[in-house]
Motif scaffolding. Sequence first.
Motif, PDB file in Angstrom:
ATOM      1  N   LEU A 210       0.858  -1.186   0.000  1.00 39.05           N
ATOM      2  CA  LEU A 210       0.000   0.000   0.000  1.00 39.05           C
ATOM      3  C   LEU A 210       0.887   1.226   0.000  1.00 39.05           C
ATOM      4  O   LEU A 210       1.890   1.263   0.733  1.00 39.05           O
ATOM      5  CB  LEU A 210      -0.904  -0.004   1.245  1.00 39.05           C
ATOM      6  CG  LEU A 210      -1.806   1.209   1.442  1.00 39.05           C
ATOM      7  CD1 LEU A 210      -2.901   1.256   0.368  1.00 39.05           C
ATOM      8  CD2 LEU A 210      -2.432   1.180   2.840  1.00 39.05           C
ATOM      9  N   HIS A 211       0.559   2.205  -0.829  1.00 38.51           N
ATOM     10  CA  HIS A 211       1.310   3.466  -0.841  1.00 38.51           C
ATOM     11  C   HIS A 211       2.791   3.232  -1.122  1.00 38.51           C
ATOM     12  O   HIS A 211       3.662   3.917  -0.599  1.00 38.51           O
ATOM     13  CB  HIS A 211       1.087   4.180   0.509  1.00 38.51           C
ATOM     14  CG  HIS A 211       1.419   5.628   0.523  1.00 38.51           C
ATOM     15  ND1 HIS A 211       2.462   6.135   1.267  1.00 38.51           N
ATOM     16  CD2 HIS A 211       0.860   6.681  -0.113  1.00 38.51           C
ATOM     17  CE1 HIS A 211       2.527   7.451   1.102  1.00 38.51           C
ATOM     18  NE2 HIS A 211       1.562   7.807   0.255  1.00 38.51           N
TER      19      HIS A 211
ATOM     20  N   SER B 256      -6.958   7.718  15.769  1.00 39.14           N
ATOM     21  CA  SER B 256      -7.176   7.337  14.370  1.00 39.14           C
ATOM     22  C   SER B 256      -5.891   6.895  13.680  1.00 39.14           C
ATOM     23  O   SER B 256      -5.692   7.142  12.490  1.00 39.14           O
ATOM     24  CB  SER B 256      -7.795   8.515  13.610  1.00 39.14           C
ATOM     25  OG  SER B 256      -8.976   8.947  14.245  1.00 39.14           O
ATOM     26  N   LYS B 257      -5.032   6.233  14.413  1.00 45.22           N
ATOM     27  CA  LYS B 257      -3.766   5.784  13.837  1.00 45.22           C
ATOM     28  C   LYS B 257      -3.900   4.482  13.076  1.00 45.22           C
ATOM     29  O   LYS B 257      -3.115   4.207  12.175  1.00 45.22           O
ATOM     30  CB  LYS B 257      -2.716   5.633  14.946  1.00 45.22           C
ATOM     31  CG  LYS B 257      -2.308   6.960  15.564  1.00 45.22           C
ATOM     32  CD  LYS B 257      -1.233   6.769  16.615  1.00 45.22           C
ATOM     33  CE  LYS B 257      -0.792   8.107  17.189  1.00 45.22           C
ATOM     34  NZ  LYS B 257       0.278   7.942  18.204  1.00 45.22           N
ATOM     35  N   GLU B 258      -4.897   3.684  13.439  1.00 42.37           N
ATOM     36  CA  GLU B 258      -5.071   2.383  12.795  1.00 42.37           C
ATOM     37  C   GLU B 258      -6.372   2.328  12.013  1.00 42.37           C
ATOM     38  O   GLU B 258      -7.382   2.911  12.412  1.00 42.37           O
ATOM     39  CB  GLU B 258      -5.060   1.251  13.831  1.00 42.37           C
ATOM     40  CG  GLU B 258      -3.692   0.958  14.402  1.00 42.37           C
ATOM     41  CD  GLU B 258      -3.614  -0.433  15.004  1.00 42.37           C
ATOM     42  OE1 GLU B 258      -4.677  -1.054  15.217  1.00 42.37           O
ATOM     43  OE2 GLU B 258      -2.492  -0.901  15.251  1.00 42.37           O
TER      44      GLU B 258
ATOM     45  N   GLY C  55       3.667   4.551   5.335  1.00 47.54           N
ATOM     46  CA  GLY C  55       4.105   5.867   4.901  1.00 47.54           C
ATOM     47  C   GLY C  55       3.013   6.909   4.807  1.00 47.54           C
ATOM     48  O   GLY C  55       3.204   7.965   4.203  1.00 47.54           O
ATOM     49  N   ILE C  56       1.852   6.630   5.407  1.00 46.84           N
ATOM     50  CA  ILE C  56       0.753   7.600   5.429  1.00 46.84           C
ATOM     51  C   ILE C  56       0.745   8.224   6.826  1.00 46.84           C
ATOM     52  O   ILE C  56       0.258   7.624   7.785  1.00 46.84           O
ATOM     53  CB  ILE C  56      -0.599   6.923   5.120  1.00 46.84           C
ATOM     54  CG1 ILE C  56      -0.533   6.246   3.759  1.00 46.84           C
ATOM     55  CG2 ILE C  56      -1.734   7.938   5.171  1.00 46.84           C
ATOM     56  CD1 ILE C  56      -1.730   5.377   3.430  1.00 46.84           C
ATOM     57  N   ASP C  57       1.330   9.408   6.934  1.00 45.51           N
ATOM     58  CA  ASP C  57       1.545   9.993   8.260  1.00 45.51           C
ATOM     59  C   ASP C  57       0.742  11.262   8.505  1.00 45.51           C
ATOM     60  O   ASP C  57       1.055  12.043   9.406  1.00 45.51           O
ATOM     61  CB  ASP C  57       3.040  10.256   8.489  1.00 45.51           C
ATOM     62  CG  ASP C  57       3.664  11.079   7.370  1.00 45.51           C
ATOM     63  OD1 ASP C  57       2.908  11.621   6.539  1.00 45.51           O
ATOM     64  OD2 ASP C  57       4.901  11.175   7.335  1.00 45.51           O
TER      65      ASP C  57
ATOM     66  N   PHE D 204      -4.180  -2.305  10.637  1.00 51.94           N
ATOM     67  CA  PHE D 204      -2.788  -1.880  10.486  1.00 51.94           C
ATOM     68  C   PHE D 204      -2.684  -0.386  10.720  1.00 51.94           C
ATOM     69  O   PHE D 204      -3.667   0.357  10.595  1.00 51.94           O
ATOM     70  CB  PHE D 204      -2.240  -2.249   9.100  1.00 51.94           C
ATOM     71  CG  PHE D 204      -3.008  -1.660   7.953  1.00 51.94           C
ATOM     72  CD1 PHE D 204      -2.700  -0.393   7.464  1.00 51.94           C
ATOM     73  CD2 PHE D 204      -4.037  -2.371   7.347  1.00 51.94           C
ATOM     74  CE1 PHE D 204      -3.408   0.150   6.396  1.00 51.94           C
ATOM     75  CE2 PHE D 204      -4.745  -1.835   6.283  1.00 51.94           C
ATOM     76  CZ  PHE D 204      -4.424  -0.570   5.813  1.00 51.94           C
ATOM     77  N   ALA D 205      -1.488   0.047  11.083  1.00 53.53           N
ATOM     78  CA  ALA D 205      -1.225   1.467  11.301  1.00 53.53           C
ATOM     79  C   ALA D 205      -0.935   2.135   9.963  1.00 53.53           C
ATOM     80  O   ALA D 205      -0.132   1.635   9.170  1.00 53.53           O
ATOM     81  CB  ALA D 205      -0.046   1.640  12.244  1.00 53.53           C
TER      82      ALA D 205
END
Length: 195
Positions: free
Chosen positions: A132-133, A181-183, A172-174, A166-167
Amino acid sequence: MTKTFLRAALVALPLAFAALAPSAQADSYVIDTKGAHASINFKIKHLGISWLTGRFNSFQGTFNLDEANPGDAKVHVTIDTASIDSNHAERDKHLRGGDFLDVDKFPKATFVSRKVEVTGKDTAKVTGDFTLHGVTKPLTLDVTHTAAGTDPWGGFRRGFEGKASFALADYGIDFNLGPASKEVQITLYMEGIRQ
């Protein structure tokens, strides 16, 4: 004449045993996206208060399964990231942009299974490479076999449900959505048609 017959018999013997042996080949299934009998859904906390939900409208995939050896099953799913749909056009535009999925640069997300651990009569943990990403990391899905059987059109279908979380930062989505809302949680409902 006798030598010719003997040679023919020696060639035919292994073929005869192979025909009598049970097939160890797994059945192949195509996930029924054409009939919309499959979905990939997600949810993430909004402000720590409620859930924001959505789905990916365009994806495709396959799985292989030998009922006698379920631990050898294989799964491959490809998602069109631009098909994200949270039922809000402006938010979806933001989700497709550089702060999140960056779909112009990363138009596909994929899951390719590497290991299946059978945990019960109808359950398993399926671990694979999730990309992803532009980042690939191991991800484990908790999978439940929901049912299998014939359909009204003379085919055979099999269904599964899979769940994982998943986080976003791991891929790489920060973008900061707040501590709650981290996961993101994903749920896959897969109905496959045997080929």
